[in-house]
Design a protein around this motif. Structure first.
Motif, PDB file in Angstrom:
ATOM      1  N   LEU A  68       0.647  -0.942   0.011  1.00 18.90           N
ATOM      2  CA  LEU A  68       0.036  -0.201  -0.071  1.00 18.90           C
ATOM      3  C   LEU A  68       0.913   1.254   0.112  1.00 18.90           C
ATOM      4  CD1 LEU A  68      -2.866   1.128   0.320  1.00 18.90           C
ATOM      5  CD2 LEU A  68      -2.510   1.290   2.762  1.00 18.90           C
ATOM      6  N   TRP A  69       1.862   1.425   0.774  1.00 12.52           N
ATOM      7  CA  TRP A  69       2.747   2.546   1.118  1.00 12.52           C
ATOM      8  C   TRP A  69       3.874   2.753  -0.122  1.00 12.52           C
ATOM      9  CZ3 TRP A  69       3.200   1.189   6.876  1.00 12.52           C
ATOM     10  CH2 TRP A  69       1.969   1.669   7.421  1.00 12.52           C
ATOM     11  N   PHE A  70       4.353   1.532  -0.447  1.00  9.88           N
ATOM     12  CA  PHE A  70       5.666   1.640  -1.258  1.00  9.88           C
ATOM     13  C   PHE A  70       5.562   1.212  -2.392  1.00  9.88           C
ATOM     14  CE2 PHE A  70       7.026   1.560   3.259  1.00  9.88           C
ATOM     15  CZ  PHE A  70       7.379   2.714   3.604  1.00  9.88           C
ATOM     16  N   LEU A  71       4.493   0.410  -2.960  1.00 10.94           N
ATOM     17  CA  LEU A  71       4.379  -0.194  -4.187  1.00 10.94           C
ATOM     18  C   LEU A  71       3.108   0.035  -4.893  1.00 10.94           C
ATOM     19  CD1 LEU A  71       5.866  -3.857  -3.093  1.00 10.94           C
ATOM     20  CD2 LEU A  71       6.946  -1.951  -4.607  1.00 10.94           C
ATOM     21  N   PRO A  72       3.126   1.197  -5.717  1.00  6.28           N
ATOM     22  CA  PRO A  72       1.955   1.460  -6.171  1.00  6.28           C
ATOM     23  C   PRO A  72       1.264   0.811  -7.375  1.00  6.28           C
ATOM     24  CG  PRO A  72       3.747   2.947  -6.998  1.00  6.28           C
ATOM     25  CD  PRO A  72       4.262   2.190  -5.864  1.00  6.28           C
ATOM     26  N   THR A  73       2.291   0.058  -8.107  1.00 11.94           N
ATOM     27  CA  THR A  73       1.990  -0.950  -9.127  1.00 11.94           C
ATOM     28  C   THR A  73       1.083  -2.263  -8.264  1.00 11.94           C
ATOM     29  OG1 THR A  73       3.950  -2.080  -8.936  1.00 11.94           O
ATOM     30  CG2 THR A  73       3.471  -0.521 -10.622  1.00 11.94           C
ATOM     31  N   ARG A  74       1.246  -2.337  -7.039  1.00 13.48           N
ATOM     32  CA  ARG A  74       0.615  -3.477  -6.277  1.00 13.48           C
ATOM     33  C   ARG A  74      -0.805  -3.215  -5.587  1.00 13.48           C
ATOM     34  NH1 ARG A  74       4.418  -8.013  -5.900  1.00 13.48           N
ATOM     35  NH2 ARG A  74       2.418  -9.280  -5.141  1.00 13.48           N
ATOM     36  N   VAL A  75      -1.668  -4.183  -5.583  1.00 12.37           N
ATOM     37  CA  VAL A  75      -2.872  -3.896  -4.720  1.00 12.37           C
ATOM     38  C   VAL A  75      -2.902  -4.359  -3.396  1.00 12.37           C
ATOM     39  CG1 VAL A  75      -5.363  -3.993  -4.816  1.00 12.37           C
ATOM     40  CG2 VAL A  75      -4.100  -3.813  -6.997  1.00 12.37           C
ATOM     41  N   ALA A  76      -2.903  -3.813  -2.331  1.00  7.37           N
ATOM     42  CA  ALA A  76      -3.209  -4.209  -1.090  1.00  7.37           C
ATOM     43  C   ALA A  76      -4.642  -4.454  -0.687  1.00  7.37           C
ATOM     44  CB  ALA A  76      -2.904  -2.911   0.068  1.00  7.37           C
ATOM     45  N   ASP A  77      -4.759  -5.611   0.000  1.00  3.27           N
ATOM     46  CA  ASP A  77      -6.205  -6.130   0.150  1.00  3.27           C
ATOM     47  C   ASP A  77      -6.371  -6.670   1.733  1.00  3.27           C
ATOM     48  OD1 ASP A  77      -8.693  -7.017  -0.076  1.00  3.27           O
ATOM     49  OD2 ASP A  77      -8.662  -7.546  -2.169  1.00  3.27           O
ATOM     50  N   VAL A  78      -7.403  -6.612   2.344  1.00  3.73           N
ATOM     51  CA  VAL A  78      -7.401  -7.502   3.617  1.00  3.73           C
ATOM     52  C   VAL A  78      -7.622  -8.640   3.254  1.00  3.73           C
ATOM     53  CG1 VAL A  78      -9.798  -6.676   3.824  1.00  3.73           C
ATOM     54  CG2 VAL A  78      -8.198  -6.931   5.875  1.00  3.73           C
ATOM     55  N   ARG A  79      -8.290  -8.951   2.226  1.00  7.24           N
ATOM     56  CA  ARG A  79      -8.693 -10.370   1.993  1.00  7.24           C
ATOM     57  C   ARG A  79      -7.333 -11.380   1.659  1.00  7.24           C
ATOM     58  NH1 ARG A  79     -12.655  -9.424  -3.048  1.00  7.24           N
ATOM     59  NH2 ARG A  79     -10.756  -7.918  -3.489  1.00  7.24           N
ATOM     60  N   ASP A  80      -6.234 -10.691   1.434  1.00  2.91           N
ATOM     61  CA  ASP A  80      -4.986 -11.211   1.249  1.00  2.91           C
ATOM     62  C   ASP A  80      -4.572 -11.570   2.641  1.00  2.91           C
ATOM     63  OD1 ASP A  80      -5.299 -11.033  -1.580  1.00  2.91           O
ATOM     64  OD2 ASP A  80      -3.621  -9.424  -1.371  1.00  2.91           O
ATOM     65  N   VAL A  81      -4.685 -10.896   3.550  1.00  3.08           N
ATOM     66  CA  VAL A  81      -4.302 -11.201   4.898  1.00  3.08           C
ATOM     67  C   VAL A  81      -5.328 -12.549   5.404  1.00  3.08           C
ATOM     68  CG1 VAL A  81      -4.515 -10.490   7.351  1.00  3.08           C
ATOM     69  CG2 VAL A  81      -3.663  -8.724   5.524  1.00  3.08           C
ATOM     70  N   VAL A  82      -6.414 -12.562   5.221  1.00  2.00           N
ATOM     71  CA  VAL A  82      -7.516 -13.452   5.495  1.00  2.00           C
ATOM     72  C   VAL A  82      -6.861 -14.873   4.859  1.00  2.00           C
ATOM     73  CG1 VAL A  82      -9.648 -14.472   5.439  1.00  2.00           C
ATOM     74  CG2 VAL A  82      -9.378 -12.092   6.190  1.00  2.00           C
ATOM     75  N   ALA A  83      -6.728 -14.851   3.639  1.00  2.00           N
ATOM     76  CA  ALA A  83      -6.307 -15.931   2.834  1.00  2.00           C
ATOM     77  C   ALA A  83      -4.937 -16.455   3.341  1.00  2.00           C
ATOM     78  CB  ALA A  83      -6.318 -15.478   1.491  1.00  2.00           C
ATOM     79  N   ASN A  84      -4.047 -15.476   3.388  1.00  2.00           N
ATOM     80  CA  ASN A  84      -2.674 -16.112   3.883  1.00  2.00           C
ATOM     81  C   ASN A  84      -2.805 -16.754   5.286  1.00  2.00           C
ATOM     82  OD1 ASN A  84      -1.557 -14.962   1.632  1.00  2.00           O
ATOM     83  ND2 ASN A  84      -0.795 -12.907   2.731  1.00  2.00           N
ATOM     84  N   THR A  85      -3.507 -16.198   6.236  1.00  2.00           N
ATOM     85  CA  THR A  85      -3.700 -16.651   7.711  1.00  2.00           C
ATOM     86  C   THR A  85      -4.288 -18.006   7.504  1.00  2.00           C
ATOM     87  OG1 THR A  85      -3.805 -14.136   8.435  1.00  2.00           O
ATOM     88  CG2 THR A  85      -4.509 -16.149   9.960  1.00  2.00           C
ATOM     89  N   ALA A  86      -5.372 -18.119   6.571  1.00  2.00           N
ATOM     90  CA  ALA A  86      -5.920 -19.454   6.487  1.00  2.00           C
ATOM     91  C   ALA A  86      -4.950 -20.422   5.996  1.00  2.00           C
ATOM     92  CB  ALA A  86      -7.173 -19.221   5.542  1.00  2.00           C
ATOM     93  N   GLY A  87      -4.190 -20.173   5.024  1.00  2.00           N
ATOM     94  CA  GLY A  87      -3.159 -20.998   4.430  1.00  2.00           C
ATOM     95  C   GLY A  87      -2.209 -21.405   5.491  1.00  2.00           C
ATOM     96  N   ALA A  88      -1.690 -20.695   6.344  1.00  2.00           N
ATOM     97  CA  ALA A  88      -0.881 -21.074   7.821  1.00  2.00           C
ATOM     98  C   ALA A  88      -1.560 -21.895   8.604  1.00  2.00           C
ATOM     99  CB  ALA A  88      -0.475 -19.636   8.448  1.00  2.00           C
ATOM    100  N   GLY A  89      -2.769 -21.611   8.808  1.00  2.00           N
ATOM    101  CA  GLY A  89      -3.767 -22.548   9.470  1.00  2.00           C
ATOM    102  C   GLY A  89      -3.721 -23.991   8.831  1.00  2.00           C
ATOM    103  N   ILE A  90      -3.982 -23.983   7.436  1.00  2.00           N
ATOM    104  CA  ILE A  90      -4.034 -25.340   6.877  1.00  2.00           C
ATOM    105  C   ILE A  90      -2.663 -26.015   7.128  1.00  2.00           C
ATOM    106  CG2 ILE A  90      -4.141 -26.283   4.762  1.00  2.00           C
ATOM    107  CD1 ILE A  90      -6.022 -24.300   3.896  1.00  2.00           C
ATOM    108  N   GLY A  91      -1.491 -25.251   6.971  1.00  2.00           N
ATOM    109  CA  GLY A  91      -0.220 -25.717   7.292  1.00  2.00           C
ATOM    110  C   GLY A  91       0.067 -26.479   8.820  1.00  2.00           C
TER     111      GLY A  91
END
Length: 155
Positions: free
Chosen positions: A101-124
């Motif tokens: 969000l702050w340093f990479l204007p070509t990327r899209v920051a999304d709270v859904r990514d935080v949820v998906a990433n945390t779910a992935g760690a939970g699966i692991g």
């Protein structure tokens, strides 16, 4: 923990950290060629009603889940508790999204990514717990059979 196991975990953790950095903190996640291949695949999947539900958002979310499964496995391998793995995943993912969000204007920051990433760690973490449980029961089963053979042959 043996020195060899610790060295293996350090190496795996470093490779994983580099891979996450490479996937999340570059200005662009893929070039035009990869984007074209992904687009072609999505158009191919859209033709069939059975796979038409597979969209870019679905693929991206699944990739976010898959990318953090190794984190859960690594936390378990290092001997961390399940809640530590979830907190670490959420904190790391939040840091990644804020950096985007702050340093990479070509990327899209999304709270859904935080949820998906945390779910992935939970699966692991769940996979690691299941593996441990299976190993324990397998070992106990083996030990019981072994004791029975020893007791039987001694009589």
């Amino acid at each position: 923990m043996t020195k060899r196991r610790r060295a293996g975990l350090v190496a795996a953790s470093c490779v994983y950290a580099f891979a996450v950095w490479w996937m999340t903190l570059r200005p662009s996640i893929y070039d035009a060629e990869v984007g074209g291949i992904l687009g072609d695949l999505l158009r191919l999947l859209a033709v069939s009603p059975a796979t038409a539900w597979v969209s870019f958002d679905v693929v991206e979310s699944a990739a976010n889940v898959a990318m953090f499964v190794p984190l859960g496995l690594l936390v378990a391998a290092w001997g961390g508790r399940w809640w530590q793995g979830l907190v670490l995943a959420a904190a790391l993912s939040t840091a990644i999204e804020l950096t985007q969000l702050w340093f990479l204007p070509t990327r899209v920051a999304d709270v859904r990514d935080v949820v998906a990433n945390t779910a992935g760690a939970g699966i692991g973490l769940l996979v690691a717990a299941g593996w441990r449980r299976w190993r324990r029961s397998s070992q106990q089963s083996h030990n019981a059979r072994h004791r029975k053979l020893i007791d039987t042959s001694a009589q």
